[in-house]
Design a protein around this motif. Structure first.
Motif, short mmCIF file in Angstrom:
data_model
loop_
_atom_site.label_atom_id
_atom_site.label_comp_id
_atom_site.label_asym_id
_atom_site.label_seq_id
_atom_site.Cartn_x
_atom_site.Cartn_y
_atom_site.Cartn_z
N LYS A 249 26.32 49.95 31.97
CA LYS A 249 25.88 48.70 31.35
C LYS A 249 26.98 48.21 30.41
O LYS A 249 27.18 47.02 30.24
CB LYS A 249 24.58 48.91 30.57
CG LYS A 249 24.11 47.65 29.90
CD LYS A 249 22.68 47.73 29.46
CE LYS A 249 22.19 46.40 28.94
NZ LYS A 249 22.89 46.00 27.71
N PHE B 123 23.73 51.05 36.11
CA PHE B 123 24.16 49.84 35.42
C PHE B 123 23.20 49.42 34.32
O PHE B 123 23.39 48.40 33.67
CB PHE B 123 24.35 48.70 36.42
CG PHE B 123 25.37 49.04 37.46
CD1 PHE B 123 26.71 48.89 37.17
CD2 PHE B 123 24.99 49.52 38.69
CE1 PHE B 123 27.67 49.23 38.10
CE2 PHE B 123 25.94 49.87 39.63
CZ PHE B 123 27.29 49.72 39.33
N GLN C 101 40.41 40.52 31.60
CA GLN C 101 39.16 41.25 31.42
C GLN C 101 38.83 42.15 32.60
O GLN C 101 37.81 42.01 33.26
CB GLN C 101 38.04 40.27 31.20
CG GLN C 101 38.17 39.60 29.86
CD GLN C 101 36.93 39.77 29.04
OE1 GLN C 101 35.85 39.54 29.51
NE2 GLN C 101 37.10 40.20 27.82
N ASN D 6 35.26 43.96 33.21
CA ASN D 6 34.14 43.22 33.80
C ASN D 6 34.30 43.06 35.31
O ASN D 6 33.32 43.13 36.06
CB ASN D 6 34.01 41.84 33.15
CG ASN D 6 33.26 41.90 31.85
OD1 ASN D 6 33.75 42.48 30.89
ND2 ASN D 6 32.08 41.35 31.81
N LEU D 7 35.55 42.87 35.74
CA LEU D 7 35.79 42.73 37.18
C LEU D 7 35.46 44.04 37.89
O LEU D 7 34.89 44.05 38.99
CB LEU D 7 37.24 42.34 37.44
CG LEU D 7 37.68 40.99 36.87
CD1 LEU D 7 39.16 40.77 37.08
CD2 LEU D 7 36.89 39.87 37.52
N GLN E 242 33.37 46.40 36.83
CA GLN E 242 31.91 46.55 36.80
C GLN E 242 31.27 45.76 37.95
O GLN E 242 30.40 46.26 38.67
CB GLN E 242 31.40 46.05 35.45
CG GLN E 242 29.94 46.28 35.18
CD GLN E 242 29.49 45.54 33.95
OE1 GLN E 242 30.00 44.46 33.63
NE2 GLN E 242 28.53 46.09 33.23
N ASP E 243 31.75 44.55 38.15
CA ASP E 243 31.24 43.69 39.20
C ASP E 243 31.49 44.32 40.57
O ASP E 243 30.62 44.31 41.45
CB ASP E 243 31.94 42.33 39.11
CG ASP E 243 31.23 41.28 39.91
OD1 ASP E 243 29.98 41.24 39.85
OD2 ASP E 243 31.90 40.50 40.60
N ILE F 96 29.14 47.08 41.44
CA ILE F 96 27.82 46.60 41.83
C ILE F 96 27.86 46.08 43.27
O ILE F 96 27.03 46.41 44.09
CB ILE F 96 27.35 45.48 40.88
CG1 ILE F 96 27.13 46.03 39.49
CG2 ILE F 96 26.07 44.83 41.39
CD1 ILE F 96 26.90 44.99 38.42
N LYS F 97 28.89 45.26 43.57
CA LYS F 97 28.92 44.59 44.88
C LYS F 97 29.58 45.44 45.95
O LYS F 97 29.36 45.22 47.14
CB LYS F 97 29.63 43.25 44.75
CG LYS F 97 28.83 42.31 43.86
CD LYS F 97 29.34 40.90 43.92
CE LYS F 97 28.48 40.01 43.03
NZ LYS F 97 29.28 39.16 42.16
#
Lengths: 287, 411
Positions: free
Chosen positions: B190, B245, B380, B383-384, B386-387, B390-391
């Motif tokens: 998270k 997450f 950043q 964040n990329l 982390q994305d 997820i995907k």
């Protein structure tokens, strides 16, 4: 110049100066720097409209705009519907009216960061734990960790808090309606629904306008809710424009570029607010 | 006449408001030299205070004022803009240091004797942060950190496994833990920055240390160099819990402390927090073994605290005295003992038994730096990443990383 004018000047000039120093001057500076490649320190050059062109090509910025508008429109509608309903309820003849009013106003007093941390706990532990005991697998995960649903969590918190303030504004509007209008309506045989649409709603139209405009403007500038709940994540799914400007400008060292973004954003909010006021006020006049 | 009085009053009010922002440095009223020490860490305030007390006792004519504000990186950038840098800075070896060094506002230590006892690996590391176009050494590495795998010793014993030396051995342990019904790794994704712990270990050991340099010269790309990193990230993710997450760093520390998982991917900085939640927990650390050649697996370590001095400082000798005091063997040892940190000094070692698993890396110099410190901060990366986790779309993600890097560099 007489005594009165001097007093007026004495009162307005300091305020005007403070406003200029802390508000107007930095804004003008921001506009100025948006045409440069300034990093926040050191040397810089004029780059013309380069920053602005880059903003329009930046899909991260476009994403942030899309998210912010989706969030703002949905939240504005929800806040106004819910707060109007609560205000109507609180305005009727019920027991514990003042206590209830105080209770409903509570969320507005709390700091958003504190509220955010409380809801963080609710989303991360309370709901999943409850769901697990009841065997509802759909809610057993933290929705703030899901890129498709995290925005719903933010809407819930934002609406929960904003309703308090808008309810107060609607209540203020409701007390301005003279009671004899309802009496006249009753004589004409109007039901509760008709009374609302034909008397209450038109009479509080100016309050409806101001609530819609204020809520929209506040939600478009959403920052601390997101900071406290998701930090813009997961990924960049809940990154609002203010958050992007802060992140990119201060943490990412792209001061000039995000200044350009801020200028564009300022114009967007201005246009939306003006259009909203125009449209909603026209409605007030017609009715 | 009255009108002018009004204008004068309001003007002076404005001037008063502005004057409140100024600051004064240099000599105190009592003739003592006052130096400001700026620190970006909140964890070590008490340690500094004690050191300052001792230093002031030894040097009665010098007074040191400690400033340790929240959001320190933003504060120091703002002070740089105002041309109001503190005399002494104890800051992290990260992108902010690089910016300060490039701005030419820090003292160059390259000719000074104080650099002699410092491990060259760390001096080189901060040199890379400043970039090639800057000559000189603008900071003295002091305390360092380590990007590690923290493991539950009791659970390792129960599973009958030892510290893994290769990637295959590591995966084997993950499998064993999974088969035994344990959660192998507790992810806290998270908070996107926690994804950088495995990412940095993987990238440092497979993508090459000069990636950023080459990337800027367009000789390599994420697409070319980071494929294995992305694959291994996804592989690790399979061994997480059911809400990877949805849990943040703080909750993760507590969960690991309560024995909810066998391993936890975090730096040494998490250890005091975990111990706070469960003082009896038996834990150890090791470097994530990324390749199958034990000799090649390096520990990712960075400069947690470096000492820097303002270039146009008023009292350079007094400031130097403080730096020498901090670098004194005994004081440096005291600092790392109290902070559960590691030292950049050649002859100061962290002797805490918990750290046994990575001690060898420090002693043999098998250390490498955090790759993400060299990414442009505007992209950043966390964040990329982390994305991506997820995907799980590797191709799209690597392209995106290249694209964002180029975009930030070009504007």
């Amino acid at each position: 110049m007489n005594q009165r004018t001097v007093v007026y000047f004495l009162m307005t000039i300091p305020a005007w100066m403070l406003f200029f120093i802390f508000h107007t001057y930095p804004s003008l500076q921001g506009i100025y720097y948006s045409f440069t490649d300034w990093k926040g320190y050191g040397d810089w050059n004029f780059v013309g409209l380069k920053n602005y062109i880059h903003v329009f090509q930046d899909d991260r910025a476009l994403n942030a705009y899309f998210f912010t508008f989706k969030f703002a429109i949905i939240s504005t509608i929800l806040v106004n519907v819910i707060s109007l309903m609560i205000a109507l309820g609180l305005n009727s003849k019920i027991q514990f009216k003042s206590t209830l009013r105080a209770v409903y106003f509570m969320p507005n007093i709390l700091s958003i960061l504190i509220v955010g941390y409380i809801f963080n706990f609710i989303f991360a532990h309370f709901i999943p734990d409850l769901a697990e005991t009841w065997g509802i697998t759909a809610f057993s995960k933290n929705i703030l960790g899901d890129s498709d649903f995290a925005w719903i969590g933010i809407v819930i918190v934002a609406v929960w808090q904003a309703v308090a303030f808008n309810t107060i504004l609607y209540l203020a509007g409701l007390v301005t309606i003279p009671g004899d209008l309802y009496e006249a309506g009753e004589i004409d045989g109007a039901g509760p629904w008709q009374k609302f649409w034909s008397i209450t709603f038109p009479m509080i139209a100016p309050f409806f306008t101001i609530n819609m405009v204020l809520a929209m403007k506040n939600f478009l500038m959403v920052f601390d809710h997101i900071m406290a709940l998701t930090g813009g994540g997961p990924g960049q799914a809940t990154e609002s424009i203010s958050l992007l400007i802060y992140r990119g400008g201060f943490e990412g060292g792209e001061f000039a570029y995000q200044s350009a973004n801020a200028v564009i954003y300022f114009i967007v909010i201005l246009v939306i607010s003006v259009v909203q006021i125009r449209l909603l006020q026209r409605r007030e006049v017609e009715l | 006449m009255r009108k002018w009085l009004a204008v004068f009053l309001s003007l002076s009010l404005g001037v008063l408001v502005l004057a409140g922002c100024g600051s004064n440095a240099g000599k105190n009223d009592d003739g003592k030299v006052q130096l400001e020490l700026f620190s970006n860490k909140s964890e070590n305030v008490e340690t500094y205070k004690e050191m300052i007390r001792e230093f002031e006792k030894q040097n009665p004519d010098i007074k040191i004022k400690l400033t340790s504000p929240p959001e320190a990186e933003t504060v120091i950038k703002a002070r740089l803009t105002k041309n109001d840098l503190p005399d002494l800075m104890a800051i992290g070896g990260n992108a902010t240091y690089g910016e300060l060094a490039r701005a030419g506002v820090l003292k160059d230590f390259s000719e000074e004797a104080v650099l002699d006892g410092i491990q060259p690996a760390y001096t080189k590391m901060i040199g890379q942060l400043a970039g090639d176009e800057v000559e000189g050494v603008y900071g003295i590495p002091y305390a360092t950190n380590a990007n590690t795998v923290i493991y539950n010793k009791e659970k390792f014993e129960k599973l009958g496994v030892d510290i893994p030396k290769t990637w295959d051995e590591f995966v084997e342990i993950l499998e064993k833990a999974d088969a035994a019904g344990e959660t192998p790794i507790y992810f806290t994704l998270k908070d996107s920055w926690t994804a950088m712990i495995p990412w940095n270990s993987l990238a440092a050991n497979t993508a090459g240390e000069d990636f950023a340099e080459k990337k800027n010269e367009d000789k390599t790309s994420f697409k070319k160099a980071y494929g294995p990193v992305a694959d291994k990230m996804l592989q690790l993710l399979e061994y997480g819990h059911n809400d990877n997450f949805g849990v943040g760093y703080g909750d993760g520390n507590n969960a690991f402390a309560k024995g909810k998982s066998v391993m936890y991917l975090q730096g040494n900085w998490a250890i005091p927090e975990i111990k706070k939640a469960n003082p009896d927990l038996q834990l150890g650390v090791f470097a994530l073994p990324v390749t199958n050649d034990p000799e090649k697996n390096k520990l990712v370590s960075g400069v947690d605290v470096l000492l820097a001095m303002k270039a146009d400082i008023q009292h350079p000798e007094e400031a130097m005295k403080w730096i020498e005091f901090m670098l004194d063997h005994e004081n440096a040892q005291g600092y790392i003992d109290e902070q559960a940190a590691f030292s950049a000094l050649e002859d100061v070692f962290q002797e805490e038994p918990t750290m046994e698993g990575i001690k060898v890396h420090f002693e043999t110099g098998r250390i490498t730096s955090f790759p993400d410190h060299y990414y442009p901060p505007g992209m950043q990366a966390d964040n990329l990443i982390q994305d991506f986790l997820i995907k799980k779309d590797k191709e799209a993600f690597l392209n995106k990383m290249d694209q964002e890097w180029n975009k930030v560099i070009n504007r």
